[in-house]
Structures are given as C-alpha cells and as structure tokens.
Design an enzyme around this catalytic site. Structure first.
Site, PDB file in Angstrom:
ATOM      1  N   ARG A  77      23.682  85.171  67.510  1.00  0.00           N
ATOM      2  CA  ARG A  77      22.914  84.446  66.386  1.00  0.00           C
ATOM      3  C   ARG A  77      21.909  83.679  67.273  1.00  0.00           C
ATOM      4  O   ARG A  77      22.148  83.070  68.025  1.00  0.00           O
ATOM      5  CB  ARG A  77      24.029  83.394  65.929  1.00  0.00           C
ATOM      6  CG  ARG A  77      23.368  82.319  64.678  1.00  0.00           C
ATOM      7  CD  ARG A  77      24.115  81.298  64.233  1.00  0.00           C
ATOM      8  NE  ARG A  77      23.301  80.557  63.624  1.00  0.00           N
ATOM      9  CZ  ARG A  77      23.445  79.079  63.750  1.00  0.00           C
ATOM     10  NH1 ARG A  77      23.944  78.742  64.637  1.00  0.00           N
ATOM     11  NH2 ARG A  77      22.333  78.333  63.020  1.00  0.00           N
ATOM     12  N   HIS A 121      15.424  76.944  62.871  1.00  0.00           N
ATOM     13  CA  HIS A 121      16.346  75.931  63.682  1.00  0.00           C
ATOM     14  C   HIS A 121      15.565  74.859  64.168  1.00  0.00           C
ATOM     15  O   HIS A 121      15.266  74.662  65.555  1.00  0.00           O
ATOM     16  CB  HIS A 121      17.073  76.630  64.794  1.00  0.00           C
ATOM     17  CG  HIS A 121      18.317  76.182  65.381  1.00  0.00           C
ATOM     18  ND1 HIS A 121      19.467  76.736  65.427  1.00  0.00           N
ATOM     19  CD2 HIS A 121      18.652  74.910  65.882  1.00  0.00           C
ATOM     20  CE1 HIS A 121      20.514  75.775  65.853  1.00  0.00           C
ATOM     21  NE2 HIS A 121      19.853  74.972  66.312  1.00  0.00           N
ATOM     22  N   GLU A 166      21.752  73.711  59.581  1.00  0.00           N
ATOM     23  CA  GLU A 166      22.058  72.280  59.759  1.00  0.00           C
ATOM     24  C   GLU A 166      21.062  71.554  59.038  1.00  0.00           C
ATOM     25  O   GLU A 166      20.371  70.530  59.566  1.00  0.00           O
ATOM     26  CB  GLU A 166      22.017  71.726  60.985  1.00  0.00           C
ATOM     27  CG  GLU A 166      23.431  72.370  61.637  1.00  0.00           C
ATOM     28  CD  GLU A 166      23.690  71.777  63.071  1.00  0.00           C
ATOM     29  OE1 GLU A 166      22.969  70.840  63.485  1.00  0.00           O
ATOM     30  OE2 GLU A 166      24.992  72.135  63.606  1.00  0.00           O
ATOM     31  N   ASN A 299      29.183  74.898  61.238  1.00  0.00           N
ATOM     32  CA  ASN A 299      29.176  74.394  62.609  1.00  0.00           C
ATOM     33  C   ASN A 299      30.026  73.220  62.698  1.00  0.00           C
ATOM     34  O   ASN A 299      29.807  72.189  61.804  1.00  0.00           O
ATOM     35  CB  ASN A 299      27.617  74.008  62.954  1.00  0.00           C
ATOM     36  CG  ASN A 299      26.678  75.043  63.033  1.00  0.00           C
ATOM     37  OD1 ASN A 299      27.110  76.188  63.037  1.00  0.00           O
ATOM     38  ND2 ASN A 299      25.358  74.773  63.278  1.00  0.00           N
ATOM     39  N   TYR A 301      31.668  70.387  65.435  1.00  0.00           N
ATOM     40  CA  TYR A 301      31.973  70.181  66.945  1.00  0.00           C
ATOM     41  C   TYR A 301      32.961  68.889  66.840  1.00  0.00           C
ATOM     42  O   TYR A 301      33.791  68.902  67.530  1.00  0.00           O
ATOM     43  CB  TYR A 301      30.530  69.372  67.411  1.00  0.00           C
ATOM     44  CG  TYR A 301      29.565  70.349  67.631  1.00  0.00           C
ATOM     45  CD1 TYR A 301      29.761  71.230  68.887  1.00  0.00           C
ATOM     46  CD2 TYR A 301      28.816  70.661  66.855  1.00  0.00           C
ATOM     47  CE1 TYR A 301      28.702  72.378  69.239  1.00  0.00           C
ATOM     48  CE2 TYR A 301      27.760  71.866  67.025  1.00  0.00           C
ATOM     49  CZ  TYR A 301      28.013  72.599  68.266  1.00  0.00           C
ATOM     50  OH  TYR A 301      26.904  73.590  68.458  1.00  0.00           O
ATOM     51  N   GLU A 361      28.603  77.767  64.817  1.00  0.00           N
ATOM     52  CA  GLU A 361      28.736  77.148  66.133  1.00  0.00           C
ATOM     53  C   GLU A 361      29.935  76.445  66.321  1.00  0.00           C
ATOM     54  O   GLU A 361      30.441  75.724  65.398  1.00  0.00           O
ATOM     55  CB  GLU A 361      27.545  75.974  66.242  1.00  0.00           C
ATOM     56  CG  GLU A 361      26.228  76.569  66.255  1.00  0.00           C
ATOM     57  CD  GLU A 361      24.931  75.546  66.204  1.00  0.00           C
ATOM     58  OE1 GLU A 361      25.325  74.454  66.735  1.00  0.00           O
ATOM     59  OE2 GLU A 361      24.066  75.950  65.960  1.00  0.00           O
TER      60      GLU A 361
HETATM   61  C1  PNW Z   1      23.816  71.386  66.823  1.00  0.00           C
HETATM   62  N1  PNW Z   1      25.018  65.146  64.855  1.00  0.00           N
HETATM   63  O1  PNW Z   1      23.223  70.092  66.764  1.00  0.00           O
HETATM   64  C2  PNW Z   1      22.561  72.411  66.790  1.00  0.00           C
HETATM   65  O2  PNW Z   1      22.662  73.396  65.835  1.00  0.00           O
HETATM   66  C3  PNW Z   1      22.222  72.914  68.058  1.00  0.00           C
HETATM   67  O3  PNW Z   1      21.014  73.129  68.354  1.00  0.00           O
HETATM   68  C4  PNW Z   1      22.923  71.768  69.115  1.00  0.00           C
HETATM   69  O4  PNW Z   1      22.584  72.398  70.420  1.00  0.00           O
HETATM   70  C5  PNW Z   1      24.202  71.686  69.131  1.00  0.00           C
HETATM   71  O5  PNW Z   1      24.711  71.336  67.646  1.00  0.00           O
HETATM   72  C6  PNW Z   1      24.967  70.669  69.901  1.00  0.00           C
HETATM   73  O6  PNW Z   1      24.228  69.545  69.871  1.00  0.00           O
HETATM   74  C7  PNW Z   1      23.902  69.061  66.254  1.00  0.00           C
HETATM   75  O7  PNW Z   1      24.619  64.220  65.252  1.00  0.00           O
HETATM   76  C8  PNW Z   1      23.176  67.623  66.602  1.00  0.00           C
HETATM   77  O8  PNW Z   1      26.145  65.341  64.133  1.00  0.00           O
HETATM   78  C9  PNW Z   1      23.563  66.501  66.238  1.00  0.00           C
HETATM   79  C10 PNW Z   1      24.825  66.645  65.376  1.00  0.00           C
HETATM   80  C11 PNW Z   1      25.371  67.813  64.772  1.00  0.00           C
HETATM   81  C12 PNW Z   1      24.930  69.108  65.421  1.00  0.00           C
END
Ligand code: PNW
Length: 457
Positions: A77, A121, A166, A299, A301, A361
């Site tokens: 991707r 992006h 996002e 995505n 995290y 992601e």
């Molecule tokens: C994503 N938050 O960014 C992006 O898609 C990527 O480009 C980035 O490198 C990756 O996650 C890691 O950070 C985010 O604040 C940035 O919740 C901030 C947030 C979530 C995703």
C-alpha cells in the site's frame, strides 16, 4: 502455545506514503505540497526536518520492491503524491510524475506484489491550499479530476484503490488541532474540510470504477476505540462525544446515514457549527458520499480512555471501571492495547457491515537500532505485531470479513510533526547512507507470511 492459521489468500502487506518516503521533492516537475510548506515553517516539525530526501525512495524504489519480494510480502500500500501528477493541483499534468508511478506499479507486478494505491495521504498541492484547500468545496471536484488522471493511466494494472487516508487527520488534526499541515486552528473550517473530503471520496468512486474495470474501491479511516474511564454519566457522555468526533462522524455518512445528530447538536452548542447546523451539506451530497464501496480500510494504533472534564475525578472513583494498567507504551506514547483491534473490527462488522475489511495500517514506533553486528533486535515490535495479528484473527473467528493486513511501515520514515525521531519501520533506514536493514520483526514477518499463521507467544 496456540497456532492461529489465516485463510488462504489472506493478504499480507506493508504500507508507506508518498511524502514520508519519496524524497526528490524538487525533482522531475513535482509541485509544492502543503507538507513542504508546513515542514519548512520553523517550529512545526520537532526536529526541524522535512521530506526533501526522506528515504530517497523515488530513486531507490527498485531496491525497496526487491526488499519486499525477499520478505514474501504479497501486497504493498503506497500513495501517489498529487503534486507530482498535477503540480498546481489541477490543469496541466506532469508526465514525469505519472511515469514514476507507472514504473513503480510495473516493478511491483513483476515481483508478484499487488499494488494498493492510496490517492490522498495528505500532500495536497499548495496551489489548492492557496485557494482555501479542503475548506473550499471546489477542491473536492479537483480531487475527482486528479483521480481520473491517475486511474486513466494505471487503472488497467492497479485493481485496489483507496481514495483517502484518515480523513480525521486531514480534517481535524490538520485544521482544528493544527499540528499537521496546513496547521490551522479553526473548528468550523475543519468541519467543512471533513465534509469536502468525504464528498471528494464519493465523487471519485464512480470515476475509479469507470477507469479500472473490476477494481475494488474503498477508503481508509483511522479509529480510536473509545472507553469511558468510569461508569459515571459524565464519563459515558465524554466517551459518546469522543466516539462521535473521531469515528462516527466519518463512518455514518459513508454508510448511508446522516452525520450523527448528537454531534451536530454538540457542535452547535459549542459554536463549532452555526445555529442552522451543518450548512456545508448540500442536497444530494449524502447520496454521493454513500456510494457503495468494496471495502473499508482500518488504521488502528491505540485506544482512547475518556474522562469527563466536567466532573472532578474523585467523584468518579466509586464507579471507576478497571482500566488495564498501562503495561506498555510505544515511543509515540501510545498505549499498547491489542484487544481493542478485535473489538473495533467486530463493532464495524456488526454496526456498519462493510463488504470486506482490510487493516490498512497497524504498527509501532520503537527506536531500536543496529547492534555491533548490524542486527536490529526489535523484539517489542515483533510482540506488538504478533498480538495484533492474533486479535485480528480472533475477530475473524467472530465472523468479521477481514481480507488482509498491512504493517505500518515498510521503512522507517518521516513521521510528520515528529520528523525522523520516530521509527515505525520493520526495515531500519540509515538516513546518512540510505542503507536499509531488515529488523528482526521483518524476518519474523517473513515467517508469518510463509506459514500463513502466527504462533501465540
Ligand atoms: C497515521 N492520531 O497517522 C498515518 O496514516 C501514517 O502516515 C503515520 O505515519 C502513522 O499513522 C503513524 O503515526 C496518524 O493522532 C497520526 O490519532 C495521528 C493519529 C492517528 C494516525
């Protein structure tokens, strides 16, 4: 030790984005993007860096594809830099820019790696920002025209299209919180941006279908599963609001509902929308946004635990639910909480019912670098990935149609406002020599792909 076997044809991939890895920012006719402008504005990126060189992927893409092939990765991707293709955002196309993505796609296909192409992006052409950016409805039309140019050229070979990455980040993080480009702090404008991003997605879907017969088309959202810190009414309401702000605001219109009424009411009350409501939404817009898609990209995290700021913490305590002790945090200071991925996928499946889902992601920032032998022992990343793969597999047991998983990221790269201080890669990048070293997690991932299974540690 249990073994979690994945279905045949499960798509194991890695992910990157254009501004974070390409470099060559001033080569071959690429126009300026809002991230060039933002990162060169003093004080915006914490190590003062920018994406001028990044991983020099623009020149090293063949090596990077070979690296993926060696790891056995089945899908990649990546995103297209809009200002490489249309330096001013609309009008004249830049042949060299399109040529680059064609070479990349052909190299991937020759290596047996399927391209998953993200159109946006976050690197908006600065020329469009100068006309108001995404707060300007005309940018949505410009995006559909850009989608047309890219898919006319690559639609015969690229069969997986992601319109946006996002939109919460592109709208709120960038225009309300203001820590991403263009760095504005204007809530009303940020909500206009959110609508125009979704509108542009809806306008692009039929264009992509037309130019890329048989393709799968979708969008990627980022999610923060929200947990109230206690059962108090105030904390539950804070969780409702946060879930609306982050998750439902985008999901609801994409899946054929209106923008969430509770959020419209909250925003009017807070003055983030005028008393008349969300006036950017014109008749017909919601139908355009709800264009049926083939998949939803997820995505994930970390989760969010919300606590109302309206109630003193002590008053919540008697009814406080057990919040897992913070066992581990990544270098981003993001909590490691794999089970929220299982819950999130299950919720999306039950409440919205997308035809198919991909984790587009998931990954972790840990600083581990090469030891004396040049080996990168990033056990924490391996554990992180393994636990999240297991969580995803368990969601599939519950019926979630998850079709693939893309690890963020293939390479250490430019982590936006954190510059090069955060390393998400399964491959180490030495930014002085541009040498790549697959970390232990990459070698472990190669084994997972080969076995199509994960051992629970
Ligand atoms: C994503 N938050 O960014 C992006 O898609 C990527 O480009 C980035 O490198 C990756 O996650 C890691 O950070 C985010 O604040 C940035 O919740 C901030 C947030 C979530 C995703």
């Amino acid at each position: 030790m249990s073994k979690y076997v994945f279905p045949e044809n499960f798509v194991w991939g890695t992910a990157t984005s254009s501004y974070q890895i390409e470099g060559a920012a001033n080569e071959d006719g690429r126009g300026e993007s809002i991230w060039d402008r933002f990162s060169k504005t003093p004080g915006k990126v914490n190590d003062g860096s920018n994406g001028d060189v990044a991983c020099d992927h623009y020149h090293r893409y063949r090596d990077d594809v070979a690296l993926m092939k060696d790891l056995g990765v089945r899908a990649y991707r990546f995103s297209v830099a809009w200002p490489r293709v249309l330096p001013k955002g609309r009008g004249a196309t830049n042949a060299a820019g399109l040529d680059f993505y064609e070479r990349l796609v052909d190299t991937l296909l020759a290596a047996g790696i399927e391209p998953y192409l993200t159109l946006y992006h976050w690197d908006l052409p600065q020329a469009l920002q100068d006309e108001g950016g995404w707060a300007n409805r005309a940018t949505a039309e410009a995006f559909a025209a850009y989608a047309d140019v890219v898919s006319k050229r690559l639609g015969d070979r690229v069969k997986k299209w992601i319109t946006h990455n996002e939109p919460w980040c592109a709208a709120l993080l960038s225009n309300q919180i203001g820590i991403h480009a263009p760095g504005l702090r204007d809530y009303r404008a940020a909500l206009s941006v959110s609508h125009h991003l979704l509108l542009s997605h809806g306008l692009a879907v039929p264009v992509l279908r037309q130019n890329s017969p048989g393709a799968e088309v979708g969008i990627t959202l980022n999610f923060a599963p929200t947990f109230p810190a206690s059962r108090s009414a105030a904390d539950l309401d804070a969780a409702r609001h946060h879930d609306g702000y982050f998750n439902r605001w985008f999901l609801d219109p994409l899946f054929g509902r209106h923008y969430p009424a509770d959020m419209i009411a909250d925003y009017i009350e807070a003055g983030h929308l005028p008393p008349e409501g969300f006036t950017d939404v014109r008749p017909g817009d919601l139908k355009i946004i709800a264009a049926p898609c083939d998949f939803l990209g997820v995505n994930y995290y970390n989760r969010t635990v919300t606590r109302s700021d309206k109630v003193p913490e002590e008053e919540n305590l008697p009814r406080t639910v057990h919040v897992a002790p913070r066992s581990e945090w990544t270098d981003m200071e993001w909590e490691v909480y794999p089970d929220a991925l299982r819950q999130l996928l299950t919720r999306l499946h039950l409440e919205y019912g997308p035809a198919k889902l991909y984790v587009t992601e998931n990954g972790a920032s840990y600083s581990d670098g090469p030891d004396a032998e040049g080996r990168v022992r990033d056990e924490r990343r391996t554990r992180f990935l393994r636990d999240h793969f297991v969580a995803a597999r368990r969601a599939m047991d519950a019926g979630v149609p998850l079709a693939g998983y893309f690890v963020w990221s293939l390479l250490d790269n430019f982590e936006w406002e954190r510059g090069y201080t955060q390393r998400f890669g399964i491959v180490w990048v030495d930014y002085t020599t541009q040498k790549r070293i697959p970390k232990d997690s990459a070698l472990w991932y190669r084994g997972v792909i080969a076995a199509n299974a994960v051992d629970e540690g």
